[in-house]
Scaffold this motif. Sequence first.
Motif, mmCIF file in Angstrom:
data_model
loop_
_atom_site.group_PDB
_atom_site.id
_atom_site.type_symbol
_atom_site.label_atom_id
_atom_site.label_comp_id
_atom_site.label_asym_id
_atom_site.label_seq_id
_atom_site.Cartn_x
_atom_site.Cartn_y
_atom_site.Cartn_z
ATOM 1 N N LEU A 216 24.873 -5.326 -9.837
ATOM 2 C CA LEU A 216 25.178 -6.473 -10.693
ATOM 3 C C LEU A 216 24.473 -6.352 -12.035
ATOM 4 N N PRO A 217 25.018 -6.970 -13.081
ATOM 5 C CA PRO A 217 24.279 -7.021 -14.344
ATOM 6 C C PRO A 217 22.989 -7.811 -14.162
ATOM 7 N N PHE A 218 21.920 -7.369 -14.811
ATOM 8 C CA PHE A 218 20.660 -8.108 -14.748
ATOM 9 C C PHE A 218 19.961 -8.033 -16.093
ATOM 10 N N THR A 219 19.107 -9.006 -16.326
ATOM 11 C CA THR A 219 18.303 -9.045 -17.541
ATOM 12 C C THR A 219 16.874 -9.398 -17.157
ATOM 13 N N THR A 220 15.913 -8.620 -17.637
ATOM 14 C CA THR A 220 14.500 -8.953 -17.459
ATOM 15 C C THR A 220 14.049 -9.767 -18.672
ATOM 16 N N ASP B 97 0.822 -1.215 0.000
ATOM 17 C CA ASP B 97 0.000 0.000 0.000
ATOM 18 C C ASP B 97 0.855 1.265 0.000
ATOM 19 N N ARG B 98 2.000 1.201 0.658
ATOM 20 C CA ARG B 98 2.839 2.392 0.787
ATOM 21 C C ARG B 98 3.650 2.696 -0.474
ATOM 22 N N ILE B 99 4.183 1.651 -1.133
ATOM 23 C CA ILE B 99 5.109 1.907 -2.250
ATOM 24 C C ILE B 99 4.610 1.374 -3.583
ATOM 25 N N ASN B 100 3.465 0.771 -3.631
ATOM 26 C CA ASN B 100 2.757 0.163 -4.764
ATOM 27 C C ASN B 100 3.275 -1.239 -5.054
ATOM 28 N N ILE B 101 2.477 -2.017 -5.767
ATOM 29 C CA ILE B 101 2.745 -3.440 -5.931
ATOM 30 C C ILE B 101 3.992 -3.701 -6.768
ATOM 31 N N LEU B 102 4.266 -2.888 -7.767
ATOM 32 C CA LEU B 102 5.478 -3.094 -8.561
ATOM 33 C C LEU B 102 6.721 -2.936 -7.701
ATOM 34 N N ASN B 103 6.798 -1.818 -6.970
ATOM 35 C CA ASN B 103 7.967 -1.591 -6.124
ATOM 36 C C ASN B 103 8.070 -2.621 -5.001
ATOM 37 N N ALA B 104 6.929 -3.051 -4.477
ATOM 38 C CA ALA B 104 6.947 -4.067 -3.425
ATOM 39 C C ALA B 104 7.419 -5.413 -3.976
ATOM 40 N N SER B 105 7.039 -5.735 -5.207
ATOM 41 C CA SER B 105 7.493 -6.978 -5.829
ATOM 42 C C SER B 105 9.005 -6.956 -6.014
ATOM 43 N N ILE C 103 18.787 -12.814 -13.385
ATOM 44 C CA ILE C 103 17.755 -12.848 -14.428
ATOM 45 C C ILE C 103 16.399 -12.790 -13.743
ATOM 46 N N VAL C 104 15.505 -11.998 -14.306
ATOM 47 C CA VAL C 104 14.260 -11.625 -13.634
ATOM 48 C C VAL C 104 13.076 -11.899 -14.552
ATOM 49 N N ASP C 105 12.034 -12.504 -14.002
ATOM 50 C CA ASP C 105 10.804 -12.666 -14.776
ATOM 51 C C ASP C 105 10.120 -11.313 -14.935
ATOM 52 N N GLY C 106 9.662 -11.007 -16.143
ATOM 53 C CA GLY C 106 8.931 -9.773 -16.387
ATOM 54 C C GLY C 106 9.757 -8.757 -17.148
ATOM 55 N N ASN C 107 9.350 -7.492 -17.044
ATOM 56 C CA ASN C 107 10.041 -6.438 -17.808
ATOM 57 C C ASN C 107 10.474 -5.248 -16.958
ATOM 58 N N ARG C 108 10.357 -5.374 -15.619
ATOM 59 C CA ARG C 108 10.744 -4.257 -14.751
ATOM 60 C C ARG C 108 11.574 -4.781 -13.589
ATOM 61 N N PHE C 109 12.633 -4.061 -13.268
ATOM 62 C CA PHE C 109 13.497 -4.426 -12.151
ATOM 63 C C PHE C 109 14.341 -3.216 -11.812
#
Length: 201
Positions: free
Chosen positions: A118-122, A79-87, A106-112
């Motif tokens: 570290l290097p990351f890929t969505t 509720d405080r930071i929204n579901i995307l940021n909380a995820s 490596i992350v599921d989805g398109n936002r991180f």
Amino acid sequence: MLQSHYYTGLIEAGTDEAGRGCLAGPVFAAAVILPTDYCHPLLNDSKQLTDHQRRRLREDIERDAVSWAVATASPQEIDRINILNASILAMHRALDGLATVPQAVIVDGNRFKPWRALPFTTIVKGDGKMMAIAAASILAKTYRDDLMIRLAEEFPYYGWEQNKGYPTRQHREAIRQHGLSPHHRLTFNQLGATQLEIPFT
């Protein structure tokens, strides 16, 4: 056939979340580092598996993984930071919990958001493409289901043992009749198209 690794020659962690679309309960995330060239014939996106298959696979993942961790972000944080940021916060916490520090993510989805620089890929639908993300999706899903089943014993009206907090007709009707629990997300549209003022139970 799922790929074993995205980054060549790096210790790679896959991460995914569960419960993003729910009306109640925390969002869960898991992070998993699998051995190089790991293969499991049943490993797949958790949504494509039965509950029995997920729980069998959870045992295999926890036994076989180089490292794994599960973490949450609470309904209040959502509720405080929204579901995307909380995820993303839950994913970062899961990565923090790994006993082996990865060199890439490596992350599921398109936002991180970057974790420890570290290097990351969505990867969109990564839980159906990459072994480590699929493994993370299974851990996040099963651990979240376990919690919602336990919470259903305390709050039996909402059918969480079946719907796990998702917005089913039964869940929304129970909210109309009994109000909200302390585990509901206040910023979510609890009643769908007919949002009303709802008290806490």
